[in-house]
Design a protein around this motif. Structure first.
Motif, short mmCIF file in Angstrom:
data_model
loop_
_atom_site.label_atom_id
_atom_site.label_comp_id
_atom_site.label_asym_id
_atom_site.label_seq_id
_atom_site.Cartn_x
_atom_site.Cartn_y
_atom_site.Cartn_z
N ARG A 175 0.84 -1.21 0.00
CA ARG A 175 0.00 0.00 0.00
C ARG A 175 0.87 1.25 0.00
O ARG A 175 0.56 2.24 -0.67
N ASP B 242 2.20 1.73 -3.51
CA ASP B 242 1.14 2.25 -4.38
C ASP B 242 0.90 3.73 -4.12
O ASP B 242 0.68 4.51 -5.06
N ALA B 243 0.93 4.13 -2.85
CA ALA B 243 0.73 5.55 -2.52
C ALA B 243 1.84 6.40 -3.12
O ALA B 243 1.57 7.48 -3.68
N ILE C 289 3.82 9.17 2.59
CA ILE C 289 3.59 8.09 3.54
C ILE C 289 4.37 8.42 4.81
O ILE C 289 5.20 9.34 4.82
N ASP D 96 1.63 10.38 -3.43
CA ASP D 96 1.15 10.69 -2.08
C ASP D 96 2.26 10.45 -1.07
O ASP D 96 3.10 9.56 -1.24
N LEU E 47 -3.30 8.58 5.34
CA LEU E 47 -1.97 8.23 4.84
C LEU E 47 -1.58 6.82 5.30
O LEU E 47 -2.08 6.33 6.30
N VAL E 48 -0.67 6.21 4.57
CA VAL E 48 -0.15 4.90 4.94
C VAL E 48 0.99 5.09 5.94
O VAL E 48 1.90 5.89 5.72
N ARG F 166 1.41 7.11 -6.70
CA ARG F 166 0.42 8.16 -6.94
C ARG F 166 0.93 9.54 -6.59
O ARG F 166 0.26 10.54 -6.84
#
Length: 226
Positions: free
Chosen positions: A18, A21-22, A29, A27, A213-214, A25
């Motif tokens: 995950r 993947d973030a 973490i 994003d 967020l992760v 994108r």
């Protein structure tokens, strides 16, 4: 392997996936290195995705140093040393660290198109240009594009990443590799506004939950990608 251990491993693996993947994108973490290391949680961004708003978020929500971690091969291409190796001063003679054998710090830099280099806009420009340079080091005139000293701290990852060192520098670059991103990642320590210490993992997890967020443990990254 017991059922509980198997479930724990599967959960850690899924969390790392995950996180990857973030990052793909663009994003951020959160990454905790280890309780027996620095014991810190860093906000981690792909350098190429950093905007002035992202720099403001790191200033306001994290509060630590805004650094760009580069892969060792990129640092070599740009002739970026470990700064403690090139400082001719007694303060650099014995870099005694309680959590590691050496610091990852290289130079501080500004992109040459910045003004003072410290504003959110200036730091975002320096950071995204470092990402572009890391994506094509053979095409980059580093000294022509950047000047030192500056306001963005550059970190140099260990050559074999997690096999050599398990700091945020290496964890971030390993995650970049897994996400097929340029080997340039922003890391910024999260601090506790009340006491000024490192933000606890529990508080960092709560922040991650609030912000969607992760949060990932360094041990899970090492197990999955090391």
């Amino acid at each position: 392997m017991t059922g509980d251990a198997s479930t724990s491993t599967a959960t850690a693996t899924a969390t790392v996936d995950r996180a990857v993947d973030a990052l793909r994108r663009g994003d951020p973490i959160l990454v905790h290195d280890a309780a027996d290391r620095e014991g810190e949680v860093d906000v981690v961004y792909p350098a190429g995705a950093v905007t002035p708003d992202a720099v403001a978020r790191m200033r306001n929500d994290a509060g630590g140093l805004v650094c760009v971690a580069l892969a060792d091969a990129v640092a070599v291409a740009f002739d970026l040393p470990y700064v403690q190796d090139v400082i001719d001063h007694p303060a650099a003679a014995d870099h005694d660290l309680g959590y590691d054998e050496r610091s990852s710090f290289s130079f501080t830099v500004n992109h040459r198109d910045t003004y003072t280099g410290i504003t959110d806009e200036d730091r975002a420009l320096t950071i995204t240009e470092l990402a572009a340079a890391a994506a094509a080091p053979e095409e980059t005139d580093f000294a022509g594009e950047f000047r030192a000293p500056g306001h963005v701290h550059v970190l140099r990852a260990a050559p074999d990443l997690l096999a050599d060192r398990k700091g945020h520098t290496e964890l971030a670059v390993a995650l970049a590799d897994a996400a097929d991103l340029p080997p340039a990642m922003v890391v910024c320590e999260m601090l506790d506004d009340e006491g000024g210490a490192a933000l606890s993992p529990a508080a960092a997890r709560a922040y991650a939950d609030r912000e969607g967020l992760v949060y990932v443990e360094g041990s899970a990254v090492v197990e999955r990608l090391g």
